[in-house]
Design a protein around this motif. Structure first.
Motif, mmCIF file in Angstrom:
data_model
loop_
_atom_site.group_PDB
_atom_site.id
_atom_site.type_symbol
_atom_site.label_atom_id
_atom_site.label_comp_id
_atom_site.label_asym_id
_atom_site.label_seq_id
_atom_site.Cartn_x
_atom_site.Cartn_y
_atom_site.Cartn_z
ATOM 1 N N VAL A 37 56.914 22.163 25.416
ATOM 2 C CA VAL A 37 57.113 23.570 25.780
ATOM 3 C C VAL A 37 58.414 23.746 26.553
ATOM 4 O O VAL A 37 59.201 24.663 26.284
ATOM 5 N N LEU A 38 58.674 22.870 27.512
ATOM 6 C CA LEU A 38 59.875 22.995 28.329
ATOM 7 C C LEU A 38 61.136 22.745 27.508
ATOM 8 O O LEU A 38 62.139 23.470 27.653
ATOM 9 N N VAL A 39 61.113 21.736 26.638
ATOM 10 C CA VAL A 39 62.266 21.467 25.777
ATOM 11 C C VAL A 39 62.523 22.645 24.849
ATOM 12 O O VAL A 39 63.674 23.031 24.612
ATOM 13 N N SER A 40 61.452 23.247 24.352
ATOM 14 C CA SER A 40 61.590 24.417 23.491
ATOM 15 C C SER A 40 62.292 25.559 24.222
ATOM 16 O O SER A 40 63.183 26.215 23.663
ATOM 17 N N ALA A 41 61.928 25.770 25.478
ATOM 18 C CA ALA A 41 62.568 26.829 26.271
ATOM 19 C C ALA A 41 64.041 26.510 26.509
ATOM 20 O O ALA A 41 64.904 27.398 26.404
ATOM 21 N N ILE A 92 64.269 14.593 29.631
ATOM 22 C CA ILE A 92 62.865 14.903 29.321
ATOM 23 C C ILE A 92 62.355 14.053 28.165
ATOM 24 O O ILE A 92 61.261 13.487 28.224
ATOM 25 N N VAL A 93 63.157 13.942 27.112
ATOM 26 C CA VAL A 93 62.701 13.245 25.897
ATOM 27 C C VAL A 93 62.896 11.738 25.984
ATOM 28 O O VAL A 93 62.289 10.980 25.219
ATOM 29 N N SER A 114 63.269 8.230 28.675
ATOM 30 C CA SER A 114 63.062 7.723 30.037
ATOM 31 C C SER A 114 64.361 7.274 30.686
ATOM 32 O O SER A 114 64.495 7.246 31.909
ATOM 33 N N ASP A 115 65.345 6.876 29.869
ATOM 34 C CA ASP A 115 66.653 6.449 30.394
ATOM 35 C C ASP A 115 67.730 7.414 29.915
ATOM 36 O O ASP A 115 68.650 7.050 29.201
ATOM 37 N N GLY A 116 67.575 8.674 30.333
ATOM 38 C CA GLY A 116 68.500 9.719 29.910
ATOM 39 C C GLY A 116 69.913 9.481 30.411
ATOM 40 O O GLY A 116 70.144 8.809 31.415
ATOM 41 N N LYS A 117 70.878 10.038 29.695
ATOM 42 C CA LYS A 117 72.282 9.892 30.068
ATOM 43 C C LYS A 117 72.595 10.715 31.310
ATOM 44 O O LYS A 117 72.017 11.767 31.537
ATOM 45 N N MET A 118 73.527 10.211 32.101
ATOM 46 C CA MET A 118 74.001 10.914 33.294
ATOM 47 C C MET A 118 75.516 11.003 33.234
ATOM 48 O O MET A 118 76.173 10.133 32.671
ATOM 49 N N PRO A 119 76.087 12.071 33.806
ATOM 50 C CA PRO A 119 77.559 12.188 33.816
ATOM 51 C C PRO A 119 78.190 11.003 34.538
ATOM 52 O O PRO A 119 77.665 10.525 35.543
ATOM 53 N N ARG A 120 79.312 10.544 34.029
ATOM 54 C CA ARG A 120 80.005 9.405 34.624
ATOM 55 C C ARG A 120 81.263 9.857 35.352
ATOM 56 O O ARG A 120 81.863 10.869 35.009
ATOM 57 N N MET A 121 81.630 9.096 36.359
ATOM 58 C CA MET A 121 82.849 9.375 37.111
ATOM 59 C C MET A 121 83.996 8.601 36.479
ATOM 60 O O MET A 121 83.882 7.392 36.251
ATOM 61 N N ASN A 122 85.084 9.291 36.196
ATOM 62 C CA ASN A 122 86.211 8.619 35.547
ATOM 63 C C ASN A 122 87.122 7.944 36.565
ATOM 64 O O ASN A 122 87.019 8.181 37.774
ATOM 65 N N GLY A 123 88.017 7.115 36.047
ATOM 66 C CA GLY A 123 88.903 6.347 36.923
ATOM 67 C C GLY A 123 89.841 7.208 37.742
ATOM 68 O O GLY A 123 90.182 6.856 38.877
ATOM 69 N N ARG A 124 90.269 8.334 37.184
ATOM 70 C CA ARG A 124 91.193 9.212 37.913
ATOM 71 C C ARG A 124 90.530 9.761 39.170
ATOM 72 O O ARG A 124 91.159 9.834 40.234
ATOM 73 N N GLU A 125 89.263 10.152 39.063
ATOM 74 C CA GLU A 125 88.549 10.677 40.227
ATOM 75 C C GLU A 125 88.392 9.610 41.300
ATOM 76 O O GLU A 125 88.554 9.884 42.499
ATOM 77 N N TRP A 126 88.080 8.390 40.881
ATOM 78 C CA TRP A 126 87.954 7.295 41.846
ATOM 79 C C TRP A 126 89.300 7.011 42.514
ATOM 80 O O TRP A 126 89.367 6.779 43.736
ATOM 81 N N LEU A 127 90.384 7.024 41.727
ATOM 82 C CA LEU A 127 91.715 6.700 42.259
ATOM 83 C C LEU A 127 92.160 7.744 43.283
ATOM 84 O O LEU A 127 92.618 7.391 44.381
#
Length: 300
Positions: A207-211, A243-244, A246-259
């Motif tokens: 139901v939640l994915v449908s919404a 939701i679908v 268990s090991d969903g993707k997460m945004p990654r920090m790029n090298g420029r931001e770290w630098l």
């Protein structure tokens, strides 16, 4: 583009002030008296009662950051209030029985506004409320509406509008640490995922994915982070994936931001290090609590 231009102007202003400060101090009689007063008032905490030159631009930097935090807090608060007041002009009487039962059961105020676009979010610091549009009621099915309301109820319980306001204020103010902005985005995503998990307990994943899929094409109405919108295009895909899978993707920090963040932090630490070297350790009890090798490096 406009935000980048404003940021560039602020950076150039800061650089100009720092470069011209020694010249202003050396030529302006009024400021000379002020500096002499500062030396008499605060010089005792430094070695030989002399305030290092580095102290002045650093103090100016702290004042600018404090002013920027105040500016960002005011801007976010005003934008949020203006946005909500604009929507409240179209408030209509609540006739949906599902929402009426929800309000009566949980004692959470739900406001209905006559807008064709699907809008729903939680707002308010002291006593969070939920605002929903007629367009949202027409877009989702009854079971999907229940899941959405439960999602927003979690935000109400956690006081997320206030937390989001504080987080955004500091992240926007410390723009020279790009990593903080990325951490803010990860924090908001984690909040949405937790709210989704709470809604699933009261409804179902399907139901939640449908919404979420139905609302994927809707634009985000988030003008400020003092609200927690259910529709946020930048997070939709990550939420569905969480939701679908268990090991969903997460945004990654790029090298420029770290630098960039690491460079800014290194400069700040070097300045603080030289300022600490100028302190008289006997006047600060906490210095005695530091490890011996740190006190040796700082000359304490």
């Amino acid at each position: 583009m406009n935000r980048a231009y404003q940021t560039l102007r602020m950076v150039l202003l800061l650089i100009s002030i720092v470069l011209y400060l020694p010249w202003i101090v050396s030529t302006d009689a009024a400021l000379k008296h002020l500096v002499e007063w500062i030396h008499k008032c605060c010089g005792w905490i430094f070695v030989n009662h002399e305030i290092p030159t580095l102290y002045y631009p650093f103090s100016l930097f702290i004042l600018l950051i404090s002013g920027l935090i105040g500016y960002q807090a005011t801007r976010i608060f005003r934008n949020t209030r203006k946005y909500i007041q604009l929507l409240m002009q179209y408030e209509v009487e609540m006739v949906d029985t599902i929402i009426q039962r929800f309000t009566k059961k949980y004692r959470i105020k739900v406001l209905l506004v006559d807008q064709a676009e699907p809008i729903v979010f939680t707002f308010g610091f002291r006593k969070p409320q939920i605002l929903i549009s007629t367009g949202m009621l027409q877009t989702v099915a009854e079971e999907e509406l229940i899941a959405i309301l439960e999602h927003e109820r979690w935000h109400c319980k956690q006081g997320d509008p206030w937390k989001g306001f504080i987080t955004s204020t500091f992240a926007n103010s410390l723009f020279f640490f790009p990593i903080i902005g990325k951490l803010r985005d990860l924090y908001f995503l984690e909040k949405e995922i937790l709210a989704d998990q709470f809604a699933i307990q009261k409804s179902s994943k399907k139901v939640l994915v449908s919404a979420l899929i139905k609302l994927a094409s809707s634009s985000s109405h988030q003008t400020a982070r003092a609200i927690t919108p259910f529709v946020d295009g930048s997070l939709q895909d990550y939420r569905i994936d969480a939701i679908v899978s268990s090991d969903g993707k997460m945004p990654r920090m790029n090298g420029r931001e770290w630098l960039l963040s690491g460079s800014a932090l290194l400069v700040l630490l070097i300045i603080v290090f030289f300022l600490f070297q100028s302190l008289v350790p006997q006047h600060f009890m906490w210095i005695q609590w530091l490890p011996e090798h740190i006190r040796t490096i700082c000359g304490w």
